[in-house]
Design a protein around this motif. Structure first.
Motif: not given
Ligand code: S3P
Length: 166
Positions: A1-5, A68-75, A93-98
């Motif tokens: 699970m990716n926790t960046d976002n 574009e949104i999913m390229q950032q972190k802590q959101q 979504m899945v690659r860059n966040g939970t």
């Protein structure tokens, strides 16, 4: 699970924007809403985009926004109810966040969306359309990592419940 976002998905009226805002406050992360992002970039409302350019065009803007949104972190990201209809959006979504799926009872969804008449897909018979789309989209949110029912819990309990599951 990716926790960046953290990404909230779910049908219209399940509380994505409200919960995302509160959750972002609790975590000290940025709050981003995909519909607001599109409106800011286009300088017009979602309703107007649907009316003037149609749903297919809106879906293109939505995919670009998600990418574009999913390229950032802590959101904490709240997405439009149809943002999961394109596979590429799901992948971002899945690659860059939970991904957290919000659900609610149909009658509660109908009550909530009836209070806010800005949704272009619900401009005709709200009840009939909600039931039809819920049926059509029955499984589209199932890829989420976590799920929470927003029908009866308080906002604080929902946010607490998500944090506990992370
Ligand atoms: C849509 C949901 C809306 C908005 C657009 C289309 C949908 O967002 O993106 O009207 O297809 O379910 P909310 O889920 O925030 O209402």
């Amino acid at each position: 699970m990716n926790t960046d976002n953290i990404v909230l998905i779910g049908f219209m009226g399940t509380g994505k924007s409200t919960i995302a805002k509160k959750l972002s406050d609790r975590l000290g992360w940025r709050y981003v809403d995909s519909d607001q992002y599109i409106e800011a970039v286009e300088g017009t409302s979602i309703a107007e985009i649907f009316e003037l350019k149609g749903e297919a065009y809106f879906r293109q803007l939505e995919s670009k926004a998600i990418r574009e949104i999913m390229q950032q972190k802590q959101q904490v990201v709240s997405t439009g109810g149809g943002a999961v209809l394109a596979l590429e959006n799901i992948q971002h979504m899945v690659r860059n966040g939970t991904v957290v799926k919000l659900i609610a009872d149909p009658q509660i969804i109908i009550n909530r969306v009836s209070r806010d008449r800005n949704r272009p897909l619900l401009k005709d018979d709200v009840k009939e359309t909600v039931y039809r789309l819920l049926e059509q989209r029955k499984h589209v949110y199932d890829f989420a990592h976590l799920q929470i029912d927003t029908s009866t819990l308080s906002i604080d309990d929902i946010v607490g419940g998500i944090i506990k599951q992370l």
